[in-house]
Design a protein around this motif. Structure first.
Motif, PDB file in Angstrom:
ATOM      1  N   MET A 116       0.816  -1.201   0.000  1.00 50.05           N
ATOM      2  CA  MET A 116       0.000   0.000   0.000  1.00 50.05           C
ATOM      3  C   MET A 116       0.854   1.256   0.000  1.00 50.05           C
ATOM      4  O   MET A 116       0.587   2.194  -0.714  1.00 50.05           O
ATOM      5  CB  MET A 116      -0.933   0.018   1.221  1.00 50.05           C
ATOM      6  N   SER A 117       1.927   1.282   0.789  1.00 53.77           N
ATOM      7  CA  SER A 117       2.721   2.497   0.919  1.00 53.77           C
ATOM      8  C   SER A 117       3.464   2.838  -0.363  1.00 53.77           C
ATOM      9  O   SER A 117       3.872   3.973  -0.561  1.00 53.77           O
ATOM     10  CB  SER A 117       3.716   2.346   2.076  1.00 53.77           C
ATOM     11  N   SER A 118       3.679   1.836  -1.254  1.00 51.26           N
ATOM     12  CA  SER A 118       4.420   2.083  -2.481  1.00 51.26           C
ATOM     13  C   SER A 118       3.556   2.698  -3.573  1.00 51.26           C
ATOM     14  O   SER A 118       4.065   3.078  -4.628  1.00 51.26           O
ATOM     15  CB  SER A 118       5.035   0.774  -2.992  1.00 51.26           C
ATOM     16  N   ILE A 119       2.262   2.770  -3.368  1.00 50.94           N
ATOM     17  CA  ILE A 119       1.358   3.294  -4.380  1.00 50.94           C
ATOM     18  C   ILE A 119       1.361   4.821  -4.346  1.00 50.94           C
ATOM     19  O   ILE A 119       1.218   5.432  -3.292  1.00 50.94           O
ATOM     20  CB  ILE A 119      -0.077   2.777  -4.152  1.00 50.94           C
ATOM     21  N   ASP A 120       1.533   5.427  -5.502  1.00 51.07           N
ATOM     22  CA  ASP A 120       1.453   6.876  -5.621  1.00 51.07           C
ATOM     23  C   ASP A 120       0.005   7.242  -5.932  1.00 51.07           C
ATOM     24  O   ASP A 120      -0.420   7.210  -7.089  1.00 51.07           O
ATOM     25  CB  ASP A 120       2.391   7.356  -6.729  1.00 51.07           C
ATOM     26  N   TYR A 121      -0.754   7.554  -4.888  1.00 50.19           N
ATOM     27  CA  TYR A 121      -2.176   7.825  -5.070  1.00 50.19           C
ATOM     28  C   TYR A 121      -2.409   9.107  -5.857  1.00 50.19           C
ATOM     29  O   TYR A 121      -3.398   9.205  -6.603  1.00 50.19           O
ATOM     30  CB  TYR A 121      -2.883   7.886  -3.716  1.00 50.19           C
ATOM     31  N   ASP A 122      -1.521  10.083  -5.714  1.00 48.24           N
ATOM     32  CA  ASP A 122      -1.667  11.316  -6.487  1.00 48.24           C
ATOM     33  C   ASP A 122      -1.596  11.014  -7.979  1.00 48.24           C
ATOM     34  O   ASP A 122      -2.403  11.516  -8.767  1.00 48.24           O
ATOM     35  CB  ASP A 122      -0.571  12.318  -6.108  1.00 48.24           C
ATOM     36  N   GLN A 123      -0.635  10.187  -8.365  1.00 53.24           N
ATOM     37  CA  GLN A 123      -0.491   9.826  -9.771  1.00 53.24           C
ATOM     38  C   GLN A 123      -1.664   8.962 -10.233  1.00 53.24           C
ATOM     39  O   GLN A 123      -2.167   9.125 -11.351  1.00 53.24           O
ATOM     40  CB  GLN A 123       0.821   9.084  -9.997  1.00 53.24           C
ATOM     41  N   LEU A 124      -2.107   8.063  -9.375  1.00 55.50           N
ATOM     42  CA  LEU A 124      -3.233   7.196  -9.693  1.00 55.50           C
ATOM     43  C   LEU A 124      -4.489   8.008  -9.999  1.00 55.50           C
ATOM     44  O   LEU A 124      -5.289   7.644 -10.872  1.00 55.50           O
ATOM     45  CB  LEU A 124      -3.497   6.262  -8.509  1.00 55.50           C
ATOM     46  N   MET A 125      -4.634   9.132  -9.305  1.00 58.47           N
ATOM     47  CA  MET A 125      -5.850   9.923  -9.424  1.00 58.47           C
ATOM     48  C   MET A 125      -5.805  10.959 -10.541  1.00 58.47           C
ATOM     49  O   MET A 125      -6.834  11.562 -10.859  1.00 58.47           O
ATOM     50  CB  MET A 125      -6.125  10.634  -8.091  1.00 58.47           C
ATOM     51  N   GLN A 126      -4.666  11.195 -11.136  1.00 58.31           N
ATOM     52  CA  GLN A 126      -4.566  12.243 -12.157  1.00 58.31           C
ATOM     53  C   GLN A 126      -5.575  12.071 -13.294  1.00 58.31           C
ATOM     54  O   GLN A 126      -6.249  13.041 -13.670  1.00 58.31           O
ATOM     55  CB  GLN A 126      -3.137  12.312 -12.696  1.00 58.31           C
ATOM     56  N   PRO A 127      -5.730  10.869 -13.880  1.00 56.29           N
ATOM     57  CA  PRO A 127      -6.734  10.733 -14.950  1.00 56.29           C
ATOM     58  C   PRO A 127      -8.158  10.975 -14.464  1.00 56.29           C
ATOM     59  O   PRO A 127      -8.987  11.514 -15.213  1.00 56.29           O
ATOM     60  CB  PRO A 127      -6.552   9.277 -15.412  1.00 56.29           C
ATOM     61  N   VAL A 128      -8.432  10.607 -13.218  1.00 55.07           N
ATOM     62  CA  VAL A 128      -9.772  10.803 -12.659  1.00 55.07           C
ATOM     63  C   VAL A 128     -10.068  12.294 -12.510  1.00 55.07           C
ATOM     64  O   VAL A 128     -11.137  12.774 -12.924  1.00 55.07           O
ATOM     65  CB  VAL A 128      -9.898  10.095 -11.292  1.00 55.07           C
ATOM     66  N   ILE A 129      -9.141  13.035 -11.928  1.00 51.83           N
ATOM     67  CA  ILE A 129      -9.328  14.478 -11.729  1.00 51.83           C
ATOM     68  C   ILE A 129      -9.457  15.184 -13.068  1.00 51.83           C
ATOM     69  O   ILE A 129     -10.297  16.080 -13.243  1.00 51.83           O
ATOM     70  CB  ILE A 129      -8.150  15.068 -10.921  1.00 51.83           C
ATOM     71  N   HIS A 130      -8.633  14.783 -14.028  1.00 51.43           N
ATOM     72  CA  HIS A 130      -8.696  15.393 -15.361  1.00 51.43           C
ATOM     73  C   HIS A 130     -10.053  15.142 -16.008  1.00 51.43           C
ATOM     74  O   HIS A 130     -10.626  16.042 -16.643  1.00 51.43           O
ATOM     75  CB  HIS A 130      -7.574  14.850 -16.239  1.00 51.43           C
ATOM     76  N   PHE A 131     -10.568  13.935 -15.850  1.00 50.29           N
ATOM     77  CA  PHE A 131     -11.853  13.589 -16.438  1.00 50.29           C
ATOM     78  C   PHE A 131     -12.975  14.422 -15.813  1.00 50.29           C
ATOM     79  O   PHE A 131     -13.859  14.923 -16.522  1.00 50.29           O
ATOM     80  CB  PHE A 131     -12.135  12.100 -16.233  1.00 50.29           C
ATOM     81  N   LEU A 132     -12.938  14.599 -14.501  1.00 50.18           N
ATOM     82  CA  LEU A 132     -13.985  15.342 -13.808  1.00 50.18           C
ATOM     83  C   LEU A 132     -13.883  16.837 -14.049  1.00 50.18           C
ATOM     84  O   LEU A 132     -14.899  17.503 -14.275  1.00 50.18           O
ATOM     85  CB  LEU A 132     -13.915  15.065 -12.302  1.00 50.18           C
ATOM     86  N   GLY A 133     -12.696  17.384 -13.932  1.00 54.93           N
ATOM     87  CA  GLY A 133     -12.529  18.814 -14.142  1.00 54.93           C
ATOM     88  C   GLY A 133     -12.684  19.676 -12.911  1.00 54.93           C
ATOM     89  O   GLY A 133     -12.408  20.869 -12.951  1.00 54.93           O
ATOM     90  N   CYS A 134     -13.134  19.118 -11.781  1.00 52.07           N
ATOM     91  CA  CYS A 134     -13.199  19.903 -10.544  1.00 52.07           C
ATOM     92  C   CYS A 134     -13.041  18.978  -9.355  1.00 52.07           C
ATOM     93  O   CYS A 134     -13.384  17.788  -9.425  1.00 52.07           O
ATOM     94  CB  CYS A 134     -14.496  20.707 -10.432  1.00 52.07           C
ATOM     95  N   ASN A 135     -12.516  19.512  -8.270  1.00 51.45           N
ATOM     96  CA  ASN A 135     -12.357  18.765  -7.025  1.00 51.45           C
ATOM     97  C   ASN A 135     -13.553  18.982  -6.110  1.00 51.45           C
ATOM     98  O   ASN A 135     -14.322  19.939  -6.272  1.00 51.45           O
ATOM     99  CB  ASN A 135     -11.082  19.202  -6.301  1.00 51.45           C
ATOM    100  N   THR A 136     -13.680  18.107  -5.136  1.00 49.79           N
ATOM    101  CA  THR A 136     -14.708  18.276  -4.112  1.00 49.79           C
ATOM    102  C   THR A 136     -14.441  19.545  -3.310  1.00 49.79           C
ATOM    103  O   THR A 136     -13.319  19.768  -2.856  1.00 49.79           O
ATOM    104  CB  THR A 136     -14.716  17.063  -3.171  1.00 49.79           C
TER     105      THR A 136
END
Length: 215
Positions: free
Chosen positions: A1-21
């Protein structure tokens, strides 16, 4: 779990949505974790139900059947897991009314086929992407156990939105629609605007996918 870069994992998701919570939603979430968990369970169950309904309604799409069957199994597993969290924390089941989010997206669905199915699949992509974005935003501000679970969900669900878009393109290809990529991109942009308004505008009902809480 600690080796996962969650920021990088989420980049396509954030780009697709276009706005954060919005921060106001997160502030409200910290004070309403039981309600949030209850609605999360409802969301998982509704996602499975929606996928099942699509399987019956569009049984002639074989690729759709296989992918939706996989999704049903995964969503129901998550539903059981959330129920387990609630049980361990002594939280009883309560009936909750639906928020405006899903209905606000669905009212924009076109009324003729295959365009209606394409819109439904694109909406599915936005629902999945927003869920992931909220798990990502919530993980650092909730307790450790719940935070670990939300990160686990990120790993398993962060590409679901891409699966829905791929299915939408498959449907368009099967029906030999013209300019498929352009047409799908236009509908994505349209629903992106609708989804952003639902997330960023005032919302009197706090739910997992609700907008800015009204004081």
């Amino acid at each position: 779990m600690s080796s996962i870069d969650y920021d990088q994992l989420m980049q396509p998701v954030i780009h697709f949505l276009g706005c954060n919570t919005p921060q106001a939603w997160l502030d409200e979430a910290k004070n309403n974790l039981e309600l949030l968990m209850q609605d999360h369970a409802n969301c998982e169950k509704k996602a499975a139900s929606t996928a099942m309904n699509l399987m019956f309604r569009y049984s002639f799409f074989s690729d759709l059947q296989v992918r939706l069957a996989q999704l049903v199994r995964e969503e129901m597993l998550h539903y059981e897991q959330v129920l387990g969290f609630m049980h361990r924390r002594g939280q009883s089941w309560q009936a909750l009314s639906a928020g405006r989010y899903a209905g606000g997206l669905r009212k924009e669905v076109r009324t003729y086929e295959p365009e209606a199915l394409i819109d439904i699949l694109i909406i599915g992509a936005f629902v999945e992407a927003r869920s992931c974005e909220r798990f990502y935003a919530l993980a650092p501000i909730v307790d450790d156990e719940l935070g670990r679970y939300y990160r686990y969900l990120l790993k398993s669900e962060s590409r679901h939105f891409e699966d829905y878009i791929a299915l939408a393109k498959d449907v368009a290809t099967t029906h030999k629609l013209k300019n498929i990529n352009e047409t799908i991109a236009e509908r994505i942009e349209y629903f992106k605007t609708v989804e952003q308004d639902l997330i960023l505008s005032p919302d009197p009902v706090f739910r997992f996918h609700s907008g800015v809480p009204v004081a």
